[in-house]
Design an enzyme around this catalytic site. Structure first.
Site, PDB file in Angstrom:
ATOM      1  N   LYS A 109      63.728 127.351  49.052  1.00  0.00           N
ATOM      2  CA  LYS A 109      63.702 128.740  48.586  1.00  0.00           C
ATOM      3  C   LYS A 109      63.530 128.730  47.082  1.00  0.00           C
ATOM      4  O   LYS A 109      63.996 127.804  46.413  1.00  0.00           O
ATOM      5  CB  LYS A 109      65.024 129.447  48.931  1.00  0.00           C
ATOM      6  CG  LYS A 109      64.892 130.933  49.060  1.00  0.00           C
ATOM      7  CD  LYS A 109      64.361 131.274  50.438  1.00  0.00           C
ATOM      8  CE  LYS A 109      64.461 132.722  50.774  1.00  0.00           C
ATOM      9  NZ  LYS A 109      64.313 132.915  52.224  1.00  0.00           N
TER      10      LYS A 109
HETATM   11  N1  GLU Z   1      61.217 134.637  53.374  1.00  0.00           N
HETATM   12  C1  GLU Z   1      61.087 134.540  54.789  1.00  0.00           C
HETATM   13  C2  GLU Z   1      62.362 133.969  55.405  1.00  0.00           C
HETATM   14  O1  GLU Z   1      63.415 134.027  54.820  1.00  0.00           O
HETATM   15  C3  GLU Z   1      59.834 133.810  55.205  1.00  0.00           C
HETATM   16  C4  GLU Z   1      59.738 132.396  54.734  1.00  0.00           C
HETATM   17  C5  GLU Z   1      58.389 131.758  55.028  1.00  0.00           C
HETATM   18  O2  GLU Z   1      57.573 132.372  55.667  1.00  0.00           O
HETATM   19  O3  GLU Z   1      58.214 130.621  54.593  1.00  0.00           O
HETATM   20  O4  GLU Z   1      62.378 133.523  56.519  1.00  0.00           O
END
Ligand code: GLU
Length: 419
Positions: A109
């Site tokens: 993240k």
């Molecule tokens: N931000 C989204 C999540 O928390 C998508 C992450 C992604 O598609 O890599 O799952």
């Protein structure tokens, strides 16, 4: 900078969840130790020429938790209150989410501490491009693939893709997912998280022997995820009785019309004073009597303070980390099931995976195929979680975590530790 761990610290929550299931699963201590730690945390400062001629300096991060099952994957979040602990929790959750639904990625993240609402489009673009360059050494199609998250969107993904491609020397769409369609984005990606949540609501309602028709649904946060959930559940005959934005919400027990409230919000920038509903606060919205409560905004919304007053028959976590461990415990005691984020909102990363596969192959699939594959993956994951929870008497979060952690632990153990 060391951060103080408070009761609702998301990183503390993530560790508590991991420690709990590690004990239950009798996970070997060395693997548990690896999983409590991170492969890499990059902290960057981002100088940006502001429109008024000054030089703003922002702070950003990319946190990579574990890549035993595949390249790191996870969104990029822009928020003024963002902390490194938020990102550590969210990166670890991505490891579990990808594992649970069986997409071959690890967890990461990233984010920037900023208030995008206070930045001009030019400032946002310069911030995004410089952040991309700052994290460039550790991202890559086969290394780490960013995506949208809170306050980031297709445009921001396009800038990330363009900045990376420019520096890389060639068009590299697979570096990021959630891009616009015309530069390697996937059909269905924009609404994928919401569609996934709606599919999981359908599975849950079926197992609880409730009826989808007329189901009273409350959605906290009617942004990217929440509004898509509202649209899909309305189409399936549910009654959306309350919704909100960060500025507050509206309630009508007879149901709100999705198209009308969306139009109103687009015009006014808030739901306040919508004519066919009562204004309510975000806090009271969570306590409304309803069948399904879907927190789809930020984390730490259902806490030990309000968990005793939740009147929903089931909570489905559209957001990441909306329920604290104390609240989880209280809801469990009150026999209100909580469908955990790593299952409920996994639709986004599933279609991100499909987007990445399409980019790598330069071969694009029709939307129907994407949505069918998404449904199949989520149905299977739901079924596995539900079955394990029935078999062992675990709540749904514990069952989901046991399944997810096991696959990662198995990958670590079969690969061994180098050198
Ligand atoms: N931000 C989204 C999540 O928390 C998508 C992450 C992604 O598609 O890599 O799952």
């Amino acid at each position: 900078m060391p951060e103080k761990l408070t009761e609702n610290n998301p990183w503390q929550t993530a560790l508590t969840q991991l420690d709990t299931v590690s004990g239950l699963m009798m996970l070997p201590e060395d693997i548990h130790h690896v999983l409590r730690n991170f492969d890499r945390i990059l902290s960057v400062s981002i100088p940006v020429h502001m429109d008024n001629g000054s030089l703003g300096v922002f702070h950003g991060f990319r946190v990579q938790h574990n890549a035993s099952r595949g390249p790191y994957k996870g969104g990029v979040r822009y928020h003024p209150g963002l902390t490194l602990d938020d990102l550590k929790a969210l990166a670890m959750e991505m490891t579990w989410k990808c594992s649970l639904v069986g997409v071959p990625f690890g967890g990461a993240k990233g984010g920037i501490i900023c208030d995008p609402k206070k930045l001009s489009k030019g400032e946002l673009e310069r911030l995004t491009r410089r952040y991309t360059c700052a994290i460039m050494p550790i991202i890559g199609i086969e290394k780490d693939i960013p995506a949208p998250d809170v306050n980031t969107n297709e445009q921001i993904m396009a800038w990330i893709m363009d900045s990376y491609s420019f520096n890389n020397g060639y068009y590299t769409p697979g570096i990021v997912t959630g891009k616009p369609l015309n530069i390697g984005g996937s059909l269905g990606r924009k609404d994928a998280t919401g569609l996934g949540v709606a599919n999981i609501v359908e599975n849950t309602v079926e197992s609880m022997e409730m009826d989808l028709k007329g189901l009273a649904v409350v959605i906290q946060g009617y942004g990217n995820v929440g509004s898509a959930v509202g649209k899909f559940l309305s189409e399936r005959g549910c009654r959306i009785i309350a919704v909100s934005s960060s500025r507050g919400g509206i309630y009508n027990p007879k149901g709100l019309d999705h198209a009308s409230i969306m139009k109103y919000y687009q015009e006014k920038g808030s739901f306040e004073h919508f004519s066919e509903a009562e204004n309510i606060t975000n806090a009271s919205l969570l306590e409304l009597p309803c069948d399904v409560l879907i927190p789809a905004a930020l984390g730490n919304q259902i806490t030990k303070e309000n968990a005793g007053r939740i009147k929903a028959k089931v909570v489905v976590e559209g957001a990441n980390g909306p329920t604290t461990p104390e609240a989880d415990h209280l809801l469990n005691e009150r026999k209100i099931p909580v469908v955990p984020d790593i299952l409920a909102n996994a639709g986004g990363v599933v279609v991100s995976y499909f987007e990445w596969v399409q980019d790598v192959q330069c071969f694009f699939w029709p939307e129907k195929e994407i949505n069918t594959r998404l449904k199949n993956l989520l149905d299977r994951a739901y079924e596995e979680v539900f079955r394990l929870s029935e078999e062992k008497g675990y709540n749904l979060r514990t069952a989901a975590m046991v399944l997810a952690v096991k696959k990662v632990a198995d990958a670590i153990s079969v690969r061994g530790v180098y050198p």
